[in-house]
Design a protein around this motif. Sequence first.
Motif, PDB file in Angstrom:
ATOM      1  N   SER A  22       0.886  -1.401   0.083  1.00  0.00           N
ATOM      2  CA  SER A  22      -0.051   0.030   0.104  1.00  0.00           C
ATOM      3  C   SER A  22       0.705   1.282   0.044  1.00  0.00           C
ATOM      4  CB  SER A  22      -0.911   0.059   1.293  1.00  0.00           C
ATOM      5  OG  SER A  22      -1.678   1.245   1.212  1.00  0.00           O
ATOM      6  N   VAL A  23       1.963   1.116   0.781  1.00  0.00           N
ATOM      7  CA  VAL A  23       2.640   2.433   0.729  1.00  0.00           C
ATOM      8  C   VAL A  23       3.234   2.763  -0.417  1.00  0.00           C
ATOM      9  CG1 VAL A  23       5.063   3.339   1.662  1.00  0.00           C
ATOM     10  CG2 VAL A  23       3.278   2.030   3.293  1.00  0.00           C
ATOM     11  N   ARG A  24       3.815   1.654  -1.145  1.00  0.00           N
ATOM     12  CA  ARG A  24       4.454   1.809  -2.753  1.00  0.00           C
ATOM     13  C   ARG A  24       3.445   2.453  -3.587  1.00  0.00           C
ATOM     14  NH1 ARG A  24       6.944  -4.031  -3.715  1.00  0.00           N
ATOM     15  NH2 ARG A  24       8.020  -4.086  -1.476  1.00  0.00           N
ATOM     16  N   SER A  25       2.058   1.737  -3.424  1.00  0.00           N
ATOM     17  CA  SER A  25       1.063   2.547  -4.079  1.00  0.00           C
ATOM     18  C   SER A  25       0.772   3.828  -3.989  1.00  0.00           C
ATOM     19  CB  SER A  25      -0.298   1.639  -3.966  1.00  0.00           C
ATOM     20  OG  SER A  25      -0.057   0.427  -4.510  1.00  0.00           O
ATOM     21  N   ALA A  26       0.629   4.229  -2.722  1.00  0.00           N
ATOM     22  CA  ALA A  26       0.479   5.404  -2.301  1.00  0.00           C
ATOM     23  C   ALA A  26       1.574   6.608  -2.746  1.00  0.00           C
ATOM     24  CB  ALA A  26       0.229   5.621  -0.799  1.00  0.00           C
TER      25      ALA A  26
END
Length: 342
Positions: A22-26
């Motif tokens: 999720s952090v990478r997507s964000a």
Amino acid sequence: MPSHHPTVAVLFGGANSEHDVSVRSARDAVDTLRGQGFVVRPVGIDRDGIWHATEVDALPTLAGVSGANAATHRLRGPRPELWRGVDVVFPLLHGRYGEDGTVQGAVELAGLPYVGSGVLASALAMDKRMTWRVATAAGVPMVDTRAVSDLRGLPEAVRGMPLPLFVKPNRAGSSVGAGLVDDLGALAPAVRVALAHDSTALVQPAVRGDEVSIGVYRLPGGRAMATGPSLVRLAGGSAFFDFDGKYGGGETTIEIPGPVEGGILDRLRELALVAFDAIGAEGLARVDFFVTARGEVLLNEINTMPGLTAGSHFPRLCAADGLDYAGLLRMLVERALAVGPR
């Protein structure tokens, strides 16, 4: 859309095994939305489930700062001030406590529009056993699936199932806790691994065939669109498309567009739209299938918030159909605003 640039609260992180995904997507989504003039307010959820108003890369330094008792007595979730001035929420969360309807319910209580599927569709897609029931009722063929909650019920659950078997948690994503079993002696350990990630483990006969995905998204006016296909090319000794293959930078590749025969492609697109509608999905989803050597199409699962880095599987499917990453994010926000609060 509002006459001003909308303020988008991008939720990321999460108290689950897919936090880093999720952090990478964000990180990509926040930069891209800001580059298009959106006012973006990142809201990070740390691994204890505490919410923080923070830039993406600052979240790790904030873990635990809400007080020693904050995580232990489980007063987790959004604080009212985090919603102040927000026009739309982008819950860019994967897995449990994010993609499973829980956060969607919190946003609905706040009376705000949000990107993606609602409470029920998110919960149905996260619960693969329920996906199986709903999709098959709608006429979408799926892999035979048995559920076990403890090892005592395992012998009866797998009776008559041929080896090899595929084991995975009922409610998890990114192939976390999944494994391929070639002999019965390895079955119980594989189920233990799956049960470490969820209270229910699923056992299926391993399908020998191609792993093919179709992206589905709704235009701001409401029409659902199905993309062309992808085809997973396993390499490096991988038996299936596991977590390392998806996020570890290994040799497994995703070919887009995938070389799928025209008649089968039509069937894939048709079934992807049927499955999307059957669970009541909204906004976007990646629908994963198996295609056997005989041309049989079997639904594997529906991902209502797939990875959304610029180079992730779903954005690449959309880009191959002419919808680039910036356009995809903009369209998702516009669709959420068109739907309004739910």
